[in-house]
Design an enzyme around this catalytic site. Structure first.
Site, PDB file in Angstrom:
ATOM      1  N   HIS A 158      70.205 130.277 113.946  1.00  0.00           N
ATOM      2  CA  HIS A 158      71.312 131.182 114.264  1.00  0.00           C
ATOM      3  C   HIS A 158      72.518 130.452 114.846  1.00  0.00           C
ATOM      4  O   HIS A 158      73.576 131.072 115.013  1.00  0.00           O
ATOM      5  CB  HIS A 158      70.835 132.258 115.236  1.00  0.00           C
ATOM      6  CG  HIS A 158      69.872 133.232 114.625  1.00  0.00           C
ATOM      7  ND1 HIS A 158      70.254 134.437 114.094  1.00  0.00           N
ATOM      8  CD2 HIS A 158      68.528 133.154 114.437  1.00  0.00           C
ATOM      9  CE1 HIS A 158      69.192 135.071 113.611  1.00  0.00           C
ATOM     10  NE2 HIS A 158      68.130 134.321 113.810  1.00  0.00           N
ATOM     11  N   ASP A 367      80.659 128.193 116.994  1.00  0.00           N
ATOM     12  CA  ASP A 367      79.747 129.332 116.959  1.00  0.00           C
ATOM     13  C   ASP A 367      79.073 129.393 115.597  1.00  0.00           C
ATOM     14  O   ASP A 367      79.722 129.180 114.566  1.00  0.00           O
ATOM     15  CB  ASP A 367      80.509 130.638 117.194  1.00  0.00           C
ATOM     16  CG  ASP A 367      79.778 131.575 118.144  1.00  0.00           C
ATOM     17  OD1 ASP A 367      78.553 131.443 118.268  1.00  0.00           O
ATOM     18  OD2 ASP A 367      80.445 132.429 118.752  1.00  0.00           O
TER      19      ASP A 367
END
Length: 461
Positions: A158, A367
């Site tokens: 992730h 991110d």
């Protein structure tokens, strides 16, 4: 068709009737997939216990079975606070300066992955699909193989995968990646992180890599690696927007800003989110356009996270200091330019805050994806949408190129982007919104879950 077994560091265990139906995002999607396939969600309970009997707490709620174990104080310190969040997390977010290399925490990480494998193996049936999640459990697939599992096992990361020249600073980096190649399918959030991983496999392991298909051949095994950009739970989020909580939150923000344009940021209190750099950019905007302090109010929602880790304590202190300096210099008796809120809100309340904000500021330094960017746009009024300012270093930027893309390290770039967003005409705002919202609606978290599971099931055919 076999069941689905999901394994992650933490498990969304329902505490009471109705909770499972109320959760959004990844937890909601995985619960939905588990209902469809049947199966189990296994992981850490979040509880601390030095009981080493290996007891597993099984619960069944609304068609979903969860299985959790407690971890000891030492396990949490070495595996979770240590190797996972003080070594892998900063390194994978390109922060070598914050990365700690401690042999004992590395041993704790291996030990807990071993314990996960030992506990979950008896729960896995022959035809089950096994889906392992995130950086906490990279070696788990290899530990399951050592116990004789022949199942299809997939892994999804992730967070970003760092460039090879950074990743090789990790002691035993080759051993860690070799364990990843025991999976059948490896998923990344974006093509950039996928390409970094493929480059490492080719350069450092000497693996045969097909860039077009993501197929990696190494020591007699064939693994597929692909990009699967995660989405939001569109329908769930829209339902939240219809609630009284959402409407009340929107009205609260509108009435409290008194005709000023609201700009909002919602982030965990984490150095990867670029919060001090963001405040510097807002300060630069007010320095360059001091007359516009009456046009704009910035709301930063930053729930605390990992409060036991020193670097997180430091970022909170720095953020409070920078916010205080700007407010001290720019406030009037009836006006404060920055509102800093160190707490969390429900999905419904966030929907209302997003709806009331004419600018969404999402500027992480790095991110994996960033779902706040997608949620902000999903909450907008199609007739009068707000403007998304987005870091070009977020995985979401690959899908959302119509946002106002910025370099979060540059205060001048952020200042210019804020002015652009404030002055953007309605037609331009609508054009950008419409170009992005279709992708957010269609490439939702349910589609992401289905695509990964379908590929994992079919990758051995």
């Amino acid at each position: 068709m076999g069941r689905l077994v999901v394994i992650s560091n933490r498990v969304a265990v329902p505490k009471a009737r109705g909770v499972a139906g109320a959760q959004g995002g990844l937890a909601g999607a995985l619960n939905s997939a588990l209902k469809d396939y049947g199966g189990i969600w296994f992981g850490w309970s979040g509880q601390e216990s030095d009981d080493r009997t290996g007891n597993i707490n099984m619960q069944r709620h609304d068609g979903v079975t969860t299985a959790t174990i407690d971890l000891s104080t030492r396990d949490i310190d070495e595996y979770y606070n240590g190797y996972a969040n003080s070594t892998l997390w900063p390194l994978f977010h390109y922060r070598l300066d914050l990365t700690e290399y401690e042999r004992e925490t590395g041993k704790g990480y291996e030990r807990v992955n071993e314990r996960f494998a030992e506990s979950v193996t008896p729960l896995i049936e022959q035809d089950d699909l096994v889906w392992v999640h995130d950086y906490h459990l990279i070696p788990l697939g290899a530990r399951l193989r050592e116990r004789g599992l022949k199942n299809r096992i997939g892994f999804f990361l992730h967070i970003p995968w760092p460039p090879t020249r950074l990743f090789v600073s990790l002691p035993f980096h080759e051993r860690l990646v070799r364990t990843m190649l025991e999976y059948d399918l490896i998923g990344f959030q974006s093509d950039e992180w996928l390409e970094s991983f493929l480059h490492y496999c080719r350069k450092e392991l000497g693996a045969e890599v097909d860039d077009a298909t993501g197929v990696i051949s190494f020591e007699g095994r064939t693994v597929e690696a692909r990009a699967y950009p995660i989405g939001i739970d569109w329908e769930h989020f829209q339902k939240q927007g219809e609630s009284e909580d959402a409407k009340g939150a929107e009205q609260r923000l509108v009435s409290s800003t008194r005709n000023r344009c609201a700009m909002i940021g919602v982030d965990r209190l984490d150095y990867s989110k670029g919060l001090p750099e963001r405040i510097d950019g807002i300060g630069r905007f007010f320095d360059q356009y001091p007359d516009r302090v009456r046009d704009l109010v910035y709301i930063q929602v930053a729930p605390p996270s990992r409060e036991d880790v020193e670097s997180y304590q430091q970022i909170r202190a720095l953020l409070e200091q920078k916010t205080g300096q700007i407010n001290g210099a720019r406030s009037e008796v009836d006006l404060v330019p920055i509102r800093y809120v160190n707490r969390g809100y429900s999905h419904a309340e966030l929907y209302g805050f997003f709806r009331a904000s004419k600018i969404g500021l999402v500027t992480p330094l790095r991110d994996g994806m960033n779902l706040v960017a997608k949620e902000y746009l999903a909450a907008q009024d199609p007739k009068d949408p707000g403007v998304l300012i987005l870091s070009r270093f977020a995985g979401a930027a690959q899908q959302m190129s119509e946002a106002v893309l910025v370099n979060p390290h540059s205060p001048d770039d952020l200042s210019h982007a804020i002015k652009t967003a404030l002055d953007m005409p309605l037609e331009d705002r609508k054009h950008r919104y419409e170009a992005m919202v279709a992708t957010i609606r269609d490439d939702n978290v349910q589609a992401w879950t289905k695509q990964f599971c379908d590929d994992l099931r079919g990758s051995g055919d």
